[in-house]
Scaffold this active site. Structure first.
Site, PDB file in Angstrom:
ATOM      1  N   ASP A 157       0.863  -1.176   0.000  1.00 58.68           N
ATOM      2  CA  ASP A 157       0.000   0.000   0.000  1.00 58.68           C
ATOM      3  C   ASP A 157       0.904   1.232   0.000  1.00 58.68           C
ATOM      4  OD1 ASP A 157      -1.653   2.172   0.618  1.00 58.68           O
ATOM      5  OD2 ASP A 157      -2.985   0.969   1.862  1.00 58.68           O
ATOM      6  N   LYS A 182      -7.093   9.640  -1.618  1.00 62.73           N
ATOM      7  CA  LYS A 182      -6.153  10.439  -0.827  1.00 62.73           C
ATOM      8  C   LYS A 182      -5.269  11.318  -1.717  1.00 62.73           C
ATOM      9  CE  LYS A 182      -7.796   8.083   2.730  1.00 62.73           C
ATOM     10  NZ  LYS A 182      -8.526   6.955   2.137  1.00 62.73           N
TER      11      LYS A 182
END
Length: 366
Positions: A157, A182
């Protein structure tokens, strides 16, 4: 006449972020990728089309985003999935475990723990680096080697660092994961997720699953994320500059017990961060040592907004124990060092002096 962009010139990150994977619209020459808001496409005849048949399989707006982020990560293939979110632990333990999968949670920064957790049944090593919210790091090259020896996939990630500061595929990862909500999007106005891989076999398999299940984002969300990647290099530069400055300021504050930020020399993995990251970003966590002080901080800030999520142009403050990590078992939170007095900051791109002044007044008299 429409002039094609010379993609051989896209050698540096900031230029790729703006141009990679895109070309002027052939119909009108639009510079920005159009939003192809359609579910189906006209066919020239039986078995004859322009490469597009149904939007679940292919959409030009989505493909532009896929090509763009693949170029940024150094991958050749990318697959998007709708509504991928930060509750990884919750997904693993409450959803996938019911399907017969088992999970072992270890400190990814300790290679000995990673090795010890490997069994003959291990199929994947999953890492988040830096971690949320404790900002721990995983040695990507070393962990990738452990996964290869175990014949397991290595999935990383990369949401916090973004390809601007870290490219796991170049360090041994098989798949890179992003919450496009994000930093890639950067404006807190869409929700999405993305997988990037440089392996043809994985791309084919994931693409088949994506097409079969229909878990694809809409073209408008893709357009919003693609708009975001154009300014990724500029935004990450400012997130990094302000993040470092605020971390250094907080580290000296008398009401702060500890600052978790890989850019600080006091971080136990600072040298690893310097080796595998080109920058440290705008995410940091603060241990205040008192629950009441943590509550007052998150409720007193005027510029830092108390909210879920991270990575937008605006600064956010959160309380992980009761917000993003509320579903994590208490024993695991204790092992991680995640206390009720920990506060997480997502440093935006506002003037850093204003951000420091905001934190200063919020950390004022108890």
């Amino acid at each position: 006449m429409t002039r094609a962009f010379d993609h051989d010139l896209l050698r540096r990150f900031a230029t790729r972020a703006v141009h990679a994977g895109q070309a002027p619209d052939p119909l009108a020459g639009a510079v920005m990728t159009p939003i192809y808001q359609t579910s189906t496409y006209i066919q020239d005849g039986l078995g004859r089309n322009k490469g597009y048949e149904y939007a679940r399989t292919r959409n030009p707006t989505r493909e532009a985003l896929e090509r763009n982020v693949a170029a940024l990560e150094g991958g050749r293939h990318v697959v998007c999935g709708e509504n991928v979110y930060g509750g990884t632990h919750r997904q693993m333990t409450h959803i996938w475990a019911r399907l017969g999968l088992t999970f072992t949670f270890v400190d990814g920064g300790e290679l000995a723990e990673v090795k010890a957790a490997i069994t003959p049944a291990t199929k994947m090593v999953y890492a988040e680096t830096p971690t949320n919210p404790m900002m721990r790091l995983c040695d990507l090259a070393a962990t990738g080697e452990i996964a290869r020896k175990a014949k397991a996939l290595f999935v990383v990630d990369n949401t916090f660092a973004t390809p601007c500061f870290q490219r796991p595929l170049e360090l041994g990862a098989d798949i890179v994961l992003h919450s496009t909500t994000k930093y890639l999007n950067g404006h807190s106005d869409m929700v999405g997720g993305m997988l990037v891989t440089s392996r043809d076999d994985l791309a084919e398999r994931i693409g088949f699953l994506q097409n079969s299940s229909g878990a694809v984002p809409g073209p408008f969300d893709c357009w919003l994320a693609l708009r975001g990647t154009k300014t990724l290099a500029l935004r990450m530069r400012q997130h990094d500059v302000s993040g470092r400055r605020i971390a250094e300021w907080l580290a000296k504050h008398p009401r702060v017990e500890r600052v978790y930020y890989p850019g600080l020399p006091s971080h136990p993995q600072h040298e690893l961060a310097r080796r595998q990251m080109a920058g440290f970003g705008g995410m940091l966590s603060v241990e205040l040592g008192d629950v009441g002080r943590a509550r007052r901080l998150v409720e007193r800030t005027k510029i830092f907004v108390l909210a879920e999520s991270l990575g937008g142009v605006e600064s956010l403050v959160g309380h992980p124990a009761s917000m993003t990590h509320a579903s994590v078992p208490a024993e695991l939170k204790r092992k991680m060092g995640l206390t009720d007095s920990l506060v997480r900051l997502s440093v935006g791109i506002e003037d850093v002096e204003d951000l420091i002044a905001d934190l200063d007044q919020a950390l004022g008299d108890d």
